[in-house]
Scaffold this motif. Sequence first.
Motif, PDB file in Angstrom:
ATOM      1  N   MET A  48       0.878  -1.308   0.065  1.00 29.85           N
ATOM      2  CA  MET A  48      -0.133   0.059   0.010  1.00 29.85           C
ATOM      3  C   MET A  48       0.974   1.411  -0.053  1.00 29.85           C
ATOM      4  O   MET A  48       0.711   2.103  -0.703  1.00 29.85           O
ATOM      5  CB  MET A  48      -1.033  -0.012   1.104  1.00 29.85           C
ATOM      6  N   ASN A  49       1.721   1.174   0.764  1.00 30.20           N
ATOM      7  CA  ASN A  49       2.791   2.590   0.918  1.00 30.20           C
ATOM      8  C   ASN A  49       1.862   3.790   0.963  1.00 30.20           C
ATOM      9  O   ASN A  49       2.017   4.604   0.112  1.00 30.20           O
ATOM     10  CB  ASN A  49       3.709   2.399  -0.129  1.00 30.20           C
ATOM     11  N   ALA A  50       1.040   3.906   1.839  1.00 27.84           N
ATOM     12  CA  ALA A  50       0.128   4.794   2.028  1.00 27.84           C
ATOM     13  C   ALA A  50       0.957   6.378   2.153  1.00 27.84           C
ATOM     14  O   ALA A  50       2.006   6.216   2.832  1.00 27.84           O
ATOM     15  CB  ALA A  50      -0.699   4.953   3.195  1.00 27.84           C
ATOM     16  N   GLN A  51       0.566   7.319   1.654  1.00 22.54           N
ATOM     17  CA  GLN A  51       1.130   8.692   1.918  1.00 22.54           C
ATOM     18  C   GLN A  51       0.164   9.403   2.981  1.00 22.54           C
ATOM     19  O   GLN A  51      -0.746   9.694   2.368  1.00 22.54           O
ATOM     20  CB  GLN A  51       1.125   9.641   0.577  1.00 22.54           C
ATOM     21  N   PHE A  52       0.717   9.729   4.118  1.00 21.67           N
ATOM     22  CA  PHE A  52      -0.293  10.527   4.986  1.00 21.67           C
ATOM     23  C   PHE A  52       0.260  11.781   4.959  1.00 21.67           C
ATOM     24  O   PHE A  52       1.484  12.367   5.275  1.00 21.67           O
ATOM     25  CB  PHE A  52       0.129   9.640   6.612  1.00 21.67           C
ATOM     26  N   ASP A  53      -0.948  12.711   5.145  1.00 22.11           N
ATOM     27  CA  ASP A  53      -0.421  14.126   5.385  1.00 22.11           C
ATOM     28  C   ASP A  53      -0.842  14.257   6.838  1.00 22.11           C
ATOM     29  O   ASP A  53      -1.833  14.946   7.026  1.00 22.11           O
ATOM     30  CB  ASP A  53      -1.618  14.914   4.279  1.00 22.11           C
ATOM     31  N   LEU A  54      -0.185  13.847   7.674  1.00 19.64           N
ATOM     32  CA  LEU A  54      -0.089  13.898   9.178  1.00 19.64           C
ATOM     33  C   LEU A  54       0.970  14.804   9.646  1.00 19.64           C
ATOM     34  O   LEU A  54       2.071  14.539   9.346  1.00 19.64           O
ATOM     35  CB  LEU A  54      -0.170  12.714   9.673  1.00 19.64           C
ATOM     36  N   ASP A  55       0.717  15.795  10.630  1.00 18.94           N
ATOM     37  CA  ASP A  55       1.611  16.486  11.418  1.00 18.94           C
ATOM     38  C   ASP A  55       1.456  15.672  12.690  1.00 18.94           C
ATOM     39  O   ASP A  55       0.668  15.920  13.599  1.00 18.94           O
ATOM     40  CB  ASP A  55       1.152  17.860  11.694  1.00 18.94           C
ATOM     41  N   PHE A  56       2.416  14.858  13.150  1.00 17.12           N
ATOM     42  CA  PHE A  56       2.567  14.002  14.195  1.00 17.12           C
ATOM     43  C   PHE A  56       2.507  14.876  15.567  1.00 17.12           C
ATOM     44  O   PHE A  56       2.569  14.450  16.407  1.00 17.12           O
ATOM     45  CB  PHE A  56       3.717  12.956  14.201  1.00 17.12           C
TER      46      PHE A  56
END
Length: 144
Positions: free
Chosen positions: A1-9
């Motif tokens: 899958m290698n998802a791309q997340f637009d997350l600010d941890f």
Amino acid sequence: MNAQFDLDFGDASHGGIFFVTSEDLEPLADAAGMQGLRVCRVSLAEYRDREALFDQLTTVLRLPADFGRNWDALTDSMRDLSWLKAPGYILLFDHAEGMRDSNEEDFDTLLDILEEAVDYWQDAGSPFFAFLALPESAFDETDT
């Protein structure tokens, strides 16, 4: 899958529960670790019962000696985590299908506990993320 997340941890409002593949866990751990979050890895590949889960969580999360080893105690512990001393937390559950396929009721209970923890930590202003890795085929099933 290698998802791309637009997350600010570093942003508590981005916290949540996410389903990914095992290949996604390492990049997620690296990104979260770079922002100072406590990275906790849990493998559910060999899930047998909730006692085994509590054993693993006790080790990985360094739960206190007085941890009650039940769902209520886990809920309470997930809302504390003060002994881990971190600005935020990321839990990476690899092979989540092991638990889901073995005992769906326990899997759903764990998800409920994680959801409550996300809500608690968002209210507290601390990042809390849970990523559960499932096989690629699990995502194919939801696309139909």
